[in-house]
Structures are given as C-alpha cells and as structure tokens.
Design a protein around this motif. Sequence first.
Motif, PDB file in Angstrom:
ATOM      1  N   ILE A 101       0.875  -1.174   0.000  1.00  0.00           N
ATOM      2  CA  ILE A 101       0.000   0.000   0.000  1.00  0.00           C
ATOM      3  C   ILE A 101       0.915   1.228   0.000  1.00  0.00           C
ATOM      4  CG2 ILE A 101      -1.706   1.298   1.360  1.00  0.00           C
ATOM      5  CD1 ILE A 101      -2.365  -1.418   2.754  1.00  0.00           C
ATOM      6  N   TYR A 102       0.615   2.184  -0.840  1.00  0.00           N
ATOM      7  CA  TYR A 102       1.363   3.450  -0.849  1.00  0.00           C
ATOM      8  C   TYR A 102       0.437   4.578  -0.407  1.00  0.00           C
ATOM      9  CZ  TYR A 102       4.959   1.195  -3.721  1.00  0.00           C
ATOM     10  OH  TYR A 102       5.951   0.375  -4.191  1.00  0.00           O
ATOM     11  N   VAL A 103       0.984   5.469   0.401  1.00  0.00           N
ATOM     12  CA  VAL A 103       0.232   6.645   0.825  1.00  0.00           C
ATOM     13  C   VAL A 103       0.986   7.865   0.318  1.00  0.00           C
ATOM     14  CG1 VAL A 103      -0.695   7.929   2.787  1.00  0.00           C
ATOM     15  CG2 VAL A 103      -0.518   5.425   2.898  1.00  0.00           C
ATOM     16  N   THR A 118       5.708   4.097   0.800  1.00  0.00           N
ATOM     17  CA  THR A 118       5.269   2.934   1.571  1.00  0.00           C
ATOM     18  C   THR A 118       6.170   2.779   2.791  1.00  0.00           C
ATOM     19  OG1 THR A 118       4.595   0.620   1.423  1.00  0.00           O
ATOM     20  CG2 THR A 118       6.627   1.232   0.268  1.00  0.00           C
ATOM     21  N   LEU A 160       3.396  -1.282   5.647  1.00  0.00           N
ATOM     22  CA  LEU A 160       2.490  -1.200   4.490  1.00  0.00           C
ATOM     23  C   LEU A 160       2.940  -2.068   3.321  1.00  0.00           C
ATOM     24  CD1 LEU A 160       1.600   2.611   4.554  1.00  0.00           C
ATOM     25  CD2 LEU A 160       0.321   0.686   5.497  1.00  0.00           C
ATOM     26  N   THR A 177      -1.740  -1.357  10.394  1.00  0.00           N
ATOM     27  CA  THR A 177      -1.858  -0.879   9.012  1.00  0.00           C
ATOM     28  C   THR A 177      -2.582   0.457   8.987  1.00  0.00           C
ATOM     29  OG1 THR A 177      -1.894  -3.137   8.163  1.00  0.00           O
ATOM     30  CG2 THR A 177      -2.792  -1.420   6.730  1.00  0.00           C
ATOM     31  N   ILE A 236      -1.029   4.134   7.888  1.00  0.00           N
ATOM     32  CA  ILE A 236      -1.573   4.976   6.824  1.00  0.00           C
ATOM     33  C   ILE A 236      -1.855   6.379   7.369  1.00  0.00           C
ATOM     34  CG2 ILE A 236      -3.591   5.352   5.336  1.00  0.00           C
ATOM     35  CD1 ILE A 236      -3.730   2.264   5.039  1.00  0.00           C
ATOM     36  N   TYR A 237      -2.531   6.430   8.483  1.00  0.00           N
ATOM     37  CA  TYR A 237      -2.912   7.749   9.003  1.00  0.00           C
ATOM     38  C   TYR A 237      -1.707   8.552   9.483  1.00  0.00           C
ATOM     39  CZ  TYR A 237      -7.881   6.747   8.493  1.00  0.00           C
ATOM     40  OH  TYR A 237      -9.116   6.490   7.977  1.00  0.00           O
ATOM     41  N   SER A 275       1.065   8.597   8.128  1.00  0.00           N
ATOM     42  CA  SER A 275       1.689   9.155   6.925  1.00  0.00           C
ATOM     43  C   SER A 275       0.904  10.339   6.366  1.00  0.00           C
ATOM     44  CB  SER A 275       1.765   8.116   5.805  1.00  0.00           C
ATOM     45  OG  SER A 275       2.364   6.944   6.237  1.00  0.00           O
ATOM     46  N   ILE A 309      -4.199   7.066  -1.974  1.00  0.00           N
ATOM     47  CA  ILE A 309      -3.848   5.696  -1.594  1.00  0.00           C
ATOM     48  C   ILE A 309      -3.693   4.869  -2.875  1.00  0.00           C
ATOM     49  CG2 ILE A 309      -4.543   3.671  -0.235  1.00  0.00           C
ATOM     50  CD1 ILE A 309      -4.433   6.159   1.508  1.00  0.00           C
TER      51      ILE A 309
END
Length: 395
Positions: free
Chosen positions: A254-256, A260, A264, A286, A290-291, A293, A322
Amino acid sequence: MLVSAILILVLVAASAGAVLQPAGELQHVSLTARKVPKGHMASLRKRAGTSANIALDDYYNGTDLQWYGNIQVGTPPQDVSVIFDTGSSSLEFTSTECGEPCANQPKFNTSASSTYVSSDTFTTIPFVTGIGVDTLQYDDEYVLWLREGRDTVSVGGISTPNVSLYTIINQTQAFDADPNGGIQGMGPALTGFWPGLMDQGYDALFSLYLTPKSVGNAELTIGGIDSSKYTGNLIHAPMSAESDGYWALDSPAIYVNGQTTSTLSQNRTIIFDSGTPNVYFGSNNTVEAIYSSISPDIQPYAPEPGTYGIACDKIDELPAQIDLTFTDTNGEPFNLTIPSSDFNVGPFEAEPTLCQTMINYLDGLDLVGGSVLKHYYSVWDIANQQMAFAPNGLA
Ligand SMILES: *[C@@H]1O[C@H](CO)[C@@H](O)[C@H](O)[C@H]1NC(C)=O
Ligand SMILES: *[C@@H]1O[C@H](CO)[C@@H](O)[C@H](O)[C@H]1NC(C)=O
Ligand SMILES: *[C@@H]1O[C@H](CO)[C@@H](O)[C@H](O)[C@H]1NC(C)=O
Ligand SMILES: *[C@@H]1O[C@H](CO)[C@@H](O)[C@H](O)[C@H]1NC(C)=O
Ligand SMILES: *[C@@H]1O[C@H](CO)[C@@H](O)[C@H](O)[C@H]1NC(C)=O
Ligand SMILES: *[C@@H]1O[C@H](CO)[C@@H](O)[C@H](O)[C@H]1NC(C)=O
Ligand SMILES: *[C@@H]1O[C@H](CO)[C@@H](O)[C@H](O)[C@H]1NC(C)=O
C-alpha cells in the motif's frame, strides 16, 4: 468475519450520514460460497456472444454509498430492487409477510407468484455492522429473519427458473432507513441465477460501471464487457489463493502519497465488495501507519471503535492518495488508486465538526469497495476466477 458456523452476514458500512448499511454491505454468506469446480472452466466459456445491461441507481447521502437496480422475481414477474453485492452470494429481499417492520421497503408478494415455492425453512441473520459515518456495531441491532424459498429470477431480462432465495419476514428497526428491500449476492460462485444463464449461452462473468452520483448512468453488464465504458486496456489479475469464496486479490503493498513503509509493504489479501463504500484494514498497525503518513491530527473516534476522524475544516486540504498494488496475470505489479477526493466521508452524526476519514479498522478484514470501484471499470470473471480493471475516465 465468520462469527458462527452457520449463516452470518458481515455487513460493514461507513459513509456520510448514511442511516443504513446500504452504506456498506459486506455480507458473507458462507453456506453458499462455492468455487467453480476445476475442469468446468473451459465449458463455461464456449458460448460467448450475448450480454445484458441493467441500469443502476446511486444511493447517495453526502457520498456515493451503493448502487442498486431491479431484478424480476416470480410469475408474473414482480420488480425487486437489489444491491448487486459482490461481498455475498445469496439473494434476499423483503416480502409482504414482513408487515410493519418493513414499512419503508418495497415488498415481494409470494402469494401472487405461481412459481414461488417455500421450503418452510427459516434462518436468522445477525449482522456485524457499521453504519453511516457512524458506528461499527457488534451487537444484535441488525438482524434479518428469513424464509427460504425458490422462484423464477430474471436478471437483465434473462430468466432462470427455480432459483434459491430468501424472503425477509421480519427485521430489526435499524433497517428502517434502507431504501431497498433486497440484496443480490454477486460472489464468485456459480450459484443463484448463474447456472440458468449459462444454460442460455451467457458467459459466467459480469462487469460494473459504478459512477459518482454527478455522472450517473451506472451500469451492470451480465455476461459481457462494455468496452465503451473504459479507457486503455483491461488489466487482468488472478484471484488470490486465499480468496476463500470472496472476490479477493493479493496485494504486496500500500502506498500513501507515493510512499510505503515496512508495515504497508506486507502481503495482504484484499476483498473487493461493491456493497461497501469505504475501506477496511484488518490490522490496527496498518491503519495507524496509513494515518500517521497523512496527518498526526487523524485520531480514532472512540464512540465508534474502528473509525477515525479529523476536524472537518482540516480534512479537505490533506493530500491522501492511496495506491493499492496488486499483481496481474503476468506477475507484473499494477496499482488501483483512491484519490484524495475520496478521503472525507463526511461528519460524524454526533459530532458534526469532526469528519470521518475513509479507512477503518475491523479486525481481520482487508476490504475495499465503492471508493476504488468508482474509478475503474471492473470485470468479475467467475469462469476464470479472475478480475480485470481499466480506468473509467471519471474523477
Ligand atoms: C442521510 O443522512 C442523514 C444524516 O445522517 C440522515 O438523517 C438521513 O435520513 C439520510 N437520508 C437517507 C435518504 O438515507
Ligand atoms: C398478495 O397477492 C395475493 C394474491 O394475488 C393477494 O390476494 C393479496 O392481497 C396480496 N397481498 C398484498 C399485501 O398485496
Ligand atoms: C428446484 O430445485 C430444487 C433443489 O435443487 C429441487 O429439489 C427441485 O426439484 C427443483 N424444482 C423444479 C421444479 O425443478
Ligand atoms: C419482529 O422482530 C422484532 C424484534 O426486532 C420483534 O419484537 C417482533 O415481535 C417481530 N415480529 C414478528 C411478527 O415476528
Ligand atoms: C504504484 O504507486 C506507487 C506510489 O505512487 C509507485 O511508486 C509505484 O511505482 C506504482 N506501481 C506501479 C506498478 O505503477
Ligand atoms: C509476498 O509474497 C510474495 C509472493 O508469494 C513473496 O515473494 C514475498 O516474499 C512476500 N513478501 C513478504 C514481505 O512477505
Ligand atoms: C489502535 O492503535 C492505537 C495507537 O496504537 C490505539 O490508540 C487504538 O486504541 C488502537 N485501536 C484498536 C481498535 O485497537
């Protein structure tokens, strides 16, 4: 997700002010999940050609929640409005046997159908649910009482006799706001109307053109692919070996906002559920990764465990793209992207200055829905147990 051995639907929702699950039905009906037997694949595809379109309406309340359309049930046919839900595999809808508790939903009259057969078997389905921007509930607030039966079901004008279905004969009050009486499971199994369609020469696949409310013209195509609805080429991806009866793909990262992290970049199996607008990850780490980042100001919203929020006056300026990476049938990576514009799900009902962010935590569940599917034309190929995506060219 599967709480008990028999029939449990998991229905999760998160959406701006949605009252009901239409916001997000993920429903898992383990009884009916059945994979295509090996060896049947080739024969399923030999009569290609025809397809049928069904217009879909967007159930919108501050955000795009779900897309639904009509099927016909019985003889003579009665219209039944359903969510085409890739997160489940059975058909259920409200019937006239459900009086006052189903006052707000259209109702199917079993007595008025000459082909309806009741099995006199009853089932209760409790939902594990989250609602609206709002709650993830784990109690008995959402329960359906179902009568098992069979009848002729017509999807896109293609009729199949003797399809297994459930009529809703009672429901808890929390369903009052649901504008639809029905759910047509579209899981990756050859159940329900599929055997009948295949007998009539249709391919065991369907395609979804899910559009934002402002665009309209959303459409389900049964038995085919409408190449006018996307740009570029479809990218095909094999179902995960861990898909376990759901539409699910393996995701290595997953990339934000283009970055990553080690958390992630772990392998995940992500379910695709057309009945859920938002995103769920099954590990708190996870979601936190994400948050963190995106913004330290995004915090868990304690009254509704699993949800997160930030002051509404701060949310729209946040970059929060995302990219979910998957692997295509050639082993090459490809991304499905959720743009920043989907990040704000709308204010929490009990706290109107606090806006819910799109990603929720729900133990053990990695799942995406409308927020991804709105940006891609998607093909759900039961015969070949694969999915395909191409950009639909919409914002
Ligand atoms: C839309 O959301 C609002 C706020 O949560 C709610 O009061 C209203 O009933 C919802 N409308 C529909 C059609 O779901
Ligand atoms: C259901 O259909 C039967 C047979 O046509 C009819 O007698 C009955 O009034 C209908 N019930 C409702 C609630 O419409
Ligand atoms: C409908 O399907 C059930 C279950 O497979 C079967 O028992 C029944 O005989 C079928 N009825 C007809 C009319 O084909
Ligand atoms: C329907 O379910 C409710 C609980 O939500 C219950 O109180 C009621 O008695 C049930 N009605 C019928 C007709 O079974
Ligand atoms: C997926 O997105 C990330 C972040 O934007 C990017 O670094 C990566 O190259 C993309 N992968 C593919 C296959 O496009
Ligand atoms: C993810 O799965 C791939 C393919 O099975 C494997 O090569 C890779 O090592 C795994 N990555 C991690 C971080 O476990
Ligand atoms: C997730 O982790 C955060 C920070 O580590 C913690 O505050 C929160 O309570 C956790 N939430 C759940 C549902 O475990």
